[in-house]
Design an enzyme around this catalytic site. Structure first.
Site, PDB file in Angstrom:
ATOM      1  N   GLY A 149      49.664  35.706  40.456  1.00 14.80           N
ATOM      2  CA  GLY A 149      50.813  34.848  40.194  1.00 14.80           C
ATOM      3  C   GLY A 149      52.112  35.646  40.144  1.00 14.80           C
TER       4      GLY A 149
ATOM      5  N   HIS B 124      62.319  67.432  38.885  1.00 17.81           N
ATOM      6  CA  HIS B 124      63.594  66.785  38.637  1.00 17.81           C
ATOM      7  C   HIS B 124      64.342  66.561  39.957  1.00 17.81           C
ATOM      8  CE1 HIS B 124      66.875  65.584  36.075  1.00 17.81           C
ATOM      9  NE2 HIS B 124      67.707  66.417  36.687  1.00 17.81           N
TER      10      HIS B 124
ATOM     11  N   GLY C  97      49.870  30.168  37.189  1.00 19.16           N
ATOM     12  CA  GLY C  97      49.059  31.322  36.810  1.00 19.16           C
ATOM     13  C   GLY C  97      49.944  32.538  36.647  1.00 19.16           C
ATOM     14  N   ALA C  98      49.709  33.293  35.573  1.00 15.31           N
ATOM     15  CA  ALA C  98      50.548  34.460  35.285  1.00 15.31           C
ATOM     16  C   ALA C  98      49.710  35.719  35.169  1.00 15.31           C
ATOM     17  CB  ALA C  98      51.355  34.223  34.009  1.00 15.31           C
TER      18      ALA C  98
ATOM     19  N   GLY D  97      43.083  32.529  39.017  1.00 13.54           N
ATOM     20  CA  GLY D  97      41.865  33.324  38.928  1.00 13.54           C
ATOM     21  C   GLY D  97      40.927  33.020  40.083  1.00 13.54           C
TER      22      GLY D  97
ATOM     23  N   GLU E 176      52.762  38.747  41.221  1.00 12.44           N
ATOM     24  CA  GLU E 176      53.099  39.450  42.469  1.00 12.44           C
ATOM     25  C   GLU E 176      53.642  38.473  43.523  1.00 12.44           C
ATOM     26  OE1 GLU E 176      50.049  43.262  42.220  1.00 12.44           O
ATOM     27  OE2 GLU E 176      49.549  41.615  43.562  1.00 12.44           O
TER      28      GLU E 176
HETATM   29  P1  FAD Z   1      35.605  40.765  49.219  1.00 12.82           P
HETATM   30  O1  FAD Z   1      36.620  41.689  49.745  1.00 12.82           O
HETATM   31  O2  FAD Z   1      36.052  39.425  48.799  1.00 12.82           O
HETATM   32  O3  FAD Z   1      34.488  40.656  50.368  1.00 12.82           O
HETATM   33  C1  FAD Z   1      33.423  39.760  50.316  1.00 12.82           C
HETATM   34  C2  FAD Z   1      33.139  39.254  51.724  1.00 12.82           C
HETATM   35  O4  FAD Z   1      31.876  38.587  51.746  1.00 12.82           O
HETATM   36  C3  FAD Z   1      34.168  38.217  52.161  1.00 12.82           C
HETATM   37  O5  FAD Z   1      34.542  38.451  53.510  1.00 12.82           O
HETATM   38  C4  FAD Z   1      33.389  36.911  52.063  1.00 12.82           C
HETATM   39  O6  FAD Z   1      33.879  35.898  52.904  1.00 12.82           O
HETATM   40  C5  FAD Z   1      32.008  37.370  52.451  1.00 12.82           C
HETATM   41  N1  FAD Z   1      30.916  36.497  52.034  1.00 12.82           N
HETATM   42  C6  FAD Z   1      30.858  35.722  50.938  1.00 12.82           C
HETATM   43  N2  FAD Z   1      29.650  35.117  50.863  1.00 12.82           N
HETATM   44  C7  FAD Z   1      28.931  35.542  51.927  1.00 12.82           C
HETATM   45  C8  FAD Z   1      27.611  35.321  52.379  1.00 12.82           C
HETATM   46  N3  FAD Z   1      26.774  34.547  51.690  1.00 12.82           N
HETATM   47  N4  FAD Z   1      27.215  35.904  53.533  1.00 12.82           N
HETATM   48  C9  FAD Z   1      28.049  36.698  54.233  1.00 12.82           C
HETATM   49  N5  FAD Z   1      29.303  36.970  53.840  1.00 12.82           N
HETATM   50  C10 FAD Z   1      29.727  36.414  52.693  1.00 12.82           C
HETATM   51  N6  FAD Z   1      42.922  45.150  44.437  1.00 12.82           N
HETATM   52  C11 FAD Z   1      43.538  46.347  44.368  1.00 12.82           C
HETATM   53  O7  FAD Z   1      42.876  47.351  44.059  1.00 12.82           O
HETATM   54  N7  FAD Z   1      44.875  46.492  44.621  1.00 12.82           N
HETATM   55  C12 FAD Z   1      45.646  45.440  44.978  1.00 12.82           C
HETATM   56  O8  FAD Z   1      46.842  45.605  45.199  1.00 12.82           O
HETATM   57  C13 FAD Z   1      45.034  44.166  45.076  1.00 12.82           C
HETATM   58  N8  FAD Z   1      45.762  43.105  45.446  1.00 12.82           N
HETATM   59  C14 FAD Z   1      45.155  41.881  45.558  1.00 12.82           C
HETATM   60  C15 FAD Z   1      45.928  40.801  45.926  1.00 12.82           C
HETATM   61  C16 FAD Z   1      45.366  39.550  46.018  1.00 12.82           C
HETATM   62  C17 FAD Z   1      46.227  38.378  46.419  1.00 12.82           C
HETATM   63  C18 FAD Z   1      43.980  39.381  45.735  1.00 12.82           C
HETATM   64  C19 FAD Z   1      43.355  38.023  45.841  1.00 12.82           C
HETATM   65  C20 FAD Z   1      43.196  40.458  45.367  1.00 12.82           C
HETATM   66  C21 FAD Z   1      43.775  41.725  45.277  1.00 12.82           C
HETATM   67  N9  FAD Z   1      43.036  42.844  44.894  1.00 12.82           N
HETATM   68  C22 FAD Z   1      43.643  44.059  44.786  1.00 12.82           C
HETATM   69  C23 FAD Z   1      41.594  42.739  44.596  1.00 12.82           C
HETATM   70  C24 FAD Z   1      40.745  43.192  45.801  1.00 12.82           C
HETATM   71  O9  FAD Z   1      41.161  42.490  46.949  1.00 12.82           O
HETATM   72  C25 FAD Z   1      39.266  42.929  45.532  1.00 12.82           C
HETATM   73  O10 FAD Z   1      38.898  43.579  44.333  1.00 12.82           O
HETATM   74  C26 FAD Z   1      38.374  43.452  46.654  1.00 12.82           C
HETATM   75  O11 FAD Z   1      38.736  42.911  47.891  1.00 12.82           O
HETATM   76  C27 FAD Z   1      36.914  43.094  46.357  1.00 12.82           C
HETATM   77  O12 FAD Z   1      36.092  43.515  47.397  1.00 12.82           O
HETATM   78  P2  FAD Z   1      34.629  42.901  47.566  1.00 12.82           P
HETATM   79  O13 FAD Z   1      34.016  43.640  48.704  1.00 12.82           O
HETATM   80  O14 FAD Z   1      33.922  42.869  46.289  1.00 12.82           O
HETATM   81  O15 FAD Z   1      34.846  41.377  47.975  1.00 12.82           O
HETATM   82  P1  NDP Z   2      43.795  36.416  36.618  1.00 14.47           P
HETATM   83  O1  NDP Z   2      42.516  36.048  35.960  1.00 14.47           O
HETATM   84  O2  NDP Z   2      44.320  37.778  36.482  1.00 14.47           O
HETATM   85  O3  NDP Z   2      44.942  35.403  36.129  1.00 14.47           O
HETATM   86  C1  NDP Z   2      44.747  34.032  36.173  1.00 14.47           C
HETATM   87  C2  NDP Z   2      45.941  33.346  35.546  1.00 14.47           C
HETATM   88  O4  NDP Z   2      45.806  31.936  35.711  1.00 14.47           O
HETATM   89  C3  NDP Z   2      46.076  33.587  34.059  1.00 14.47           C
HETATM   90  O5  NDP Z   2      47.437  33.668  33.742  1.00 14.47           O
HETATM   91  C4  NDP Z   2      45.425  32.344  33.460  1.00 14.47           C
HETATM   92  O6  NDP Z   2      45.929  32.026  32.194  1.00 14.47           O
HETATM   93  C5  NDP Z   2      45.847  31.289  34.445  1.00 14.47           C
HETATM   94  N1  NDP Z   2      44.938  30.133  34.499  1.00 14.47           N
HETATM   95  C6  NDP Z   2      43.599  30.151  34.550  1.00 14.47           C
HETATM   96  N2  NDP Z   2      43.116  28.900  34.646  1.00 14.47           N
HETATM   97  C7  NDP Z   2      44.196  28.066  34.629  1.00 14.47           C
HETATM   98  C8  NDP Z   2      44.347  26.673  34.715  1.00 14.47           C
HETATM   99  N3  NDP Z   2      43.296  25.867  34.822  1.00 14.47           N
HETATM  100  N4  NDP Z   2      45.589  26.156  34.673  1.00 14.47           N
HETATM  101  C9  NDP Z   2      46.665  26.966  34.569  1.00 14.47           C
HETATM  102  N5  NDP Z   2      46.581  28.310  34.503  1.00 14.47           N
HETATM  103  C10 NDP Z   2      45.358  28.849  34.536  1.00 14.47           C
HETATM  104  O7  NDP Z   2      43.560  36.035  38.145  1.00 14.47           O
HETATM  105  P2  NDP Z   2      44.375  36.399  39.448  1.00 14.47           P
HETATM  106  O8  NDP Z   2      44.000  35.356  40.424  1.00 14.47           O
HETATM  107  O9  NDP Z   2      45.805  36.624  39.145  1.00 14.47           O
HETATM  108  O10 NDP Z   2      43.737  37.786  39.889  1.00 14.47           O
HETATM  109  C11 NDP Z   2      42.326  37.902  40.110  1.00 14.47           C
HETATM  110  C12 NDP Z   2      41.924  39.345  40.152  1.00 14.47           C
HETATM  111  O11 NDP Z   2      42.333  39.911  41.387  1.00 14.47           O
HETATM  112  C13 NDP Z   2      42.578  40.212  39.093  1.00 14.47           C
HETATM  113  O12 NDP Z   2      41.820  40.235  37.925  1.00 14.47           O
HETATM  114  C14 NDP Z   2      42.669  41.552  39.730  1.00 14.47           C
HETATM  115  O13 NDP Z   2      41.553  42.334  39.378  1.00 14.47           O
HETATM  116  C15 NDP Z   2      42.660  41.270  41.214  1.00 14.47           C
HETATM  117  N6  NDP Z   2      44.017  41.528  41.730  1.00 14.47           N
HETATM  118  C16 NDP Z   2      44.513  42.797  41.669  1.00 14.47           C
HETATM  119  C17 NDP Z   2      45.789  43.064  42.084  1.00 14.47           C
HETATM  120  C18 NDP Z   2      46.325  44.447  41.980  1.00 14.47           C
HETATM  121  O14 NDP Z   2      45.559  45.376  41.806  1.00 14.47           O
HETATM  122  N7  NDP Z   2      47.628  44.645  42.102  1.00 14.47           N
HETATM  123  C19 NDP Z   2      46.651  42.022  42.632  1.00 14.47           C
HETATM  124  C20 NDP Z   2      46.031  40.714  42.643  1.00 14.47           C
HETATM  125  C21 NDP Z   2      44.762  40.508  42.216  1.00 14.47           C
HETATM  126  P3  NDP Z   2      45.200  32.462  30.827  1.00 14.47           P
HETATM  127  O15 NDP Z   2      45.695  33.838  30.531  1.00 14.47           O
HETATM  128  O16 NDP Z   2      45.646  31.434  29.855  1.00 14.47           O
HETATM  129  O17 NDP Z   2      43.718  32.412  31.100  1.00 14.47           O
END
Ligand code: FAD
Ligand code: NDP
EC number: 1.8.1.9
Length: 516
Positions: free
Chosen positions: A224, A489, A219-220, A311, A226
């Site tokens: 992926g 600067h 995944g890119a 994703g 980061e």
């Molecule tokens: P979540 O934070 O996922 O919270 C949902 C909660 O509900 C979870 O605890 C879940 O377990 C719980 N839940 C689910 N179903 C139920 C249910 N039926 N009953 C009770 N509880 C339930 N965003 C940024 O802005 N900057 C970043 O640098 C960034 N880095 C990221 C890095 C990674 C690796 C990932 C995966 C995401 C990153 N994001 C980043 C995205 C960010 O984390 C999310 O957009 C944000 O956490 C979403 O918040 P949310 O409250 O919608 O969902």
């Molecule tokens: P993304 O949707 O951004 O990227 C998914 C990647 O996986 C794409 O490159 C996609 O390719 C590839 N992919 C999808 N399906 C397959 C498959 N079956 N086989 C191989 N490759 C596949 O998802 P992420 O998980 O990276 O991030 C999810 C969300 O979390 C982001 O949209 C972002 O909003 C949030 N996030 C934010 C961060 C931040 O703010 N710094 C950091 C991390 C997450 P293709 O382009 O071909 O679909």
């Protein structure tokens, strides 16, 4: 339909406001709670706390299902436990490794030939920090009078939530006037042999006990890139498998430049390739079979770890949304501009919403604004436009507003002027760091004062640089204002005030010197 809902909701709120709505309403409440929030992540917690602050009786459910390899965590959702926070800490750890080498060039007496990360210690430090945040979150909920239940909630009907207090116990029910669904998402696994049993995701990597070693990152997107970058910075060997293009949806030129920066730093990309199977070898390592979709050639390679970053899927399947009548699209919930679902008293915020940015600050602000509309007479809607974001790679990429392609598509190439430039951060000179990918551009209207439509920056601390410019862009920033702004600067952010070369001019955007 959405306008009617907003009007209805704002009339209702104005009425509540004029009556001095509060939890101690004169008559016995019809429901157990004014608000039940499903999900204690960024969105749910922000909404729950704000609503309680407005006097509402609030109950918040949060429950985390363990990953296939058994990783689980506490309250706070993705950002705190398995997202932004541990990611930023590992990003910082990897930058520090690089900084040690730079320190030597700056005269520090450090034996930089023998630096090695202690993965176990890093993971423990990161997890300790997360646990402290979990604890503070629980205290905060108690102080703010939000009731918290560590259970999975699901709809019995549109006003009734069902849950099990502990495994094996009887089902309980609570009723609520309003329900906010903020359940977020979880990483997807590909539908190929061995994926679930042998691969891990971002839900596991930040607490992974074993050193990741040679890692295939599939995944890119944000996750992926980061993860690959902090693994590389920590001394491991990541390879990124790209199905189509790097960072789909972002500005193409910037995305390609970022990929080039990663390649220069020794991260290989397997282009237009998809995984076919993962098998455990006799020596314990993982054999990954894959196919290049351009050449149609099959290949394979051996890794210590396979990390799926393909994703995320919305967590709607356990909610029993049919019982409440809430409409969905794919695995997300459809909402209007006021975050109302197809059922007027059920709302959704955060990652679970269809078609909105999946980012923590978006989740927090939309949750907070929703609570104010429900319980404090506010009519302010969330503005999802021009949300700034950063990809935390070693040279970070941050942007706000339109990509060059989107601007051209929406306005036409003749109506767009792109100002751009490479630049040389002063602090890069002594350690002789590559400046090849330090680049920024402003996408602007061609006429008048040239309103800026998008800003893009690759370089050190990009997130810190773009944050302030995002406020300026939302306030109608023009090229004229930008160029009339005196820079600070020597910073890299000042380069935005020096952008004088347009792409249309064909002039070389490489700087001759830093100070003129
Ligand atoms: P979540 O934070 O996922 O919270 C949902 C909660 O509900 C979870 O605890 C879940 O377990 C719980 N839940 C689910 N179903 C139920 C249910 N039926 N009953 C009770 N509880 C339930 N965003 C940024 O802005 N900057 C970043 O640098 C960034 N880095 C990221 C890095 C990674 C690796 C990932 C995966 C995401 C990153 N994001 C980043 C995205 C960010 O984390 C999310 O957009 C944000 O956490 C979403 O918040 P949310 O409250 O919608 O969902
Ligand atoms: P993304 O949707 O951004 O990227 C998914 C990647 O996986 C794409 O490159 C996609 O390719 C590839 N992919 C999808 N399906 C397959 C498959 N079956 N086989 C191989 N490759 C596949 O998802 P992420 O998980 O990276 O991030 C999810 C969300 O979390 C982001 O949209 C972002 O909003 C949030 N996030 C934010 C961060 C931040 O703010 N710094 C950091 C991390 C997450 P293709 O382009 O071909 O679909």
């Amino acid at each position: 339909m959405s306008t009617i809902k907003i009007l209805r909701s704002s009339t209702h709120n104005a009425l509540r406001s004029s009556l001095g709505w509060c939890r101690h309403a004169a008559s016995r409440p019809r429901y157990d709670y004014d608000l039940v929030v499903l999900g204690g992540g960024s969105a749910g917690l922000a909404c729950a706390k704000e609503a309680a602050g407005c006097g509402a009786r609030v109950l918040c459910f949060d429950y985390v299902k363990p990953t296939p390899v058994g990783t689980k965590w506490g309250i706070g959702g993705t950002c705190v436990n398995v997202g932004c926070i541990p990611k930023k800490l590992m990003h910082q750890a990897s930058l520090l490794g690089e900084a040690v080498h730079e320190a030597v060039a700056y005269g520090w007496n450090v034996d930089d030939k023998n630096i090695r990360p202690d993965w176990g210690k890093l993971v423990r430090s990161v997890q300790n920090h997360i646990k402290s945040v979990n604890w503070v979150t629980r205290v905060d909920l108690r102080d703010k009078k939000v009731e918290y239940v560590n259970s999975m909630g699901s709809f019995r009907d549109s006003h009734t939530i069902e849950y099990v207090a502990m495994p094996g116990a009887e089902h309980r029910q609570v009723t609520s006037e309003y329900v906010v669904v903020a359940v977020g998402g979880r990483p997807r696994y590909p539908d190929i042999p061995g994926a679930v049993e042998l691969g891990i995701t971002s839900d596991d990597i930040f607490s992974y006990e074993r050193e990741p070693g040679r890692t295939l990152v599939v995944g890119a997107g944000y996750v992926g890139l980061e993860c690959a970058c902090f693994l590389k910075g920590l001394g491991y060997e990541p390879t990124v498998m790209v199905r189509s293009i790097v960072l789909r949806g972002f500005d193409r030129q910037m995305s390609d430049l970022l990929a080039a920066m990663m390649t220069e730093r020794g991260i290989p990309f397997l282009g237009t390739t998809i995984p076919k199977a993962v098998e455990r070898q006799a020596d314990g390592r993982l054999l990954v079979r894959y196919r290049n979709t351009t050449t149609q050639m099959d290949g394979s390679d051996v890794f210590d770890t396979v990390l799926w970053a393909i994703g995320r899927k919305g967590l709607i399947e356990d909610l029993n949304l049919e019982a409440a009548g809430v409409k969905t699209h794919d695995d997300k919930i459809v909402v209007d501009a006021a975050e109302a679902t197809s059922v007027p008293h059920i709302f959704a915020v955060g990652d679970i919403i269809y078609g909105r940015p999946e980012l923590t600050p978006v989740a927090i602000l939309s949750g907070r604004l929703l609570a104010r509309r429900l319980f404090a007479g506010s009519t302010q809607l969330m503005d999802y436009a021009d949300v700034a974001t950063t990809v935390f790679t070693p040279l970070e990429y941050s942007c706000v507003g339109m990509s060059e392609e989107t601007a051209i598509e929406l306005r036409g190439a003749d109506n767009i002027e792109v100002f751009h430039g490479y630049y040389k951060p002063t602090e890069f000179f002594i350690p002789q760091k590559s400046v090849r990918h330090c680049y920024l551009k402003a996408v602007a209207e061609v006429s008048g004062d040239q309103k800026i439509l998008g800003l893009h920056y690759i370089g050190p601390v990009a997130g810190e640089v773009i944050q302030g410019f995002a406020a300026a862009l939302k306030s109608g920033l023009t090229v004229k204002t930008l160029l009339n702004t005196v820079g600070i600067h020597p910073t890299t952010a000042e380069e935005f005030t020096r952008l004088s070369i347009t792409k249309r001019s064909g002039r070389d955007p490489t700087p001759a010197s830093c100070c003129s």
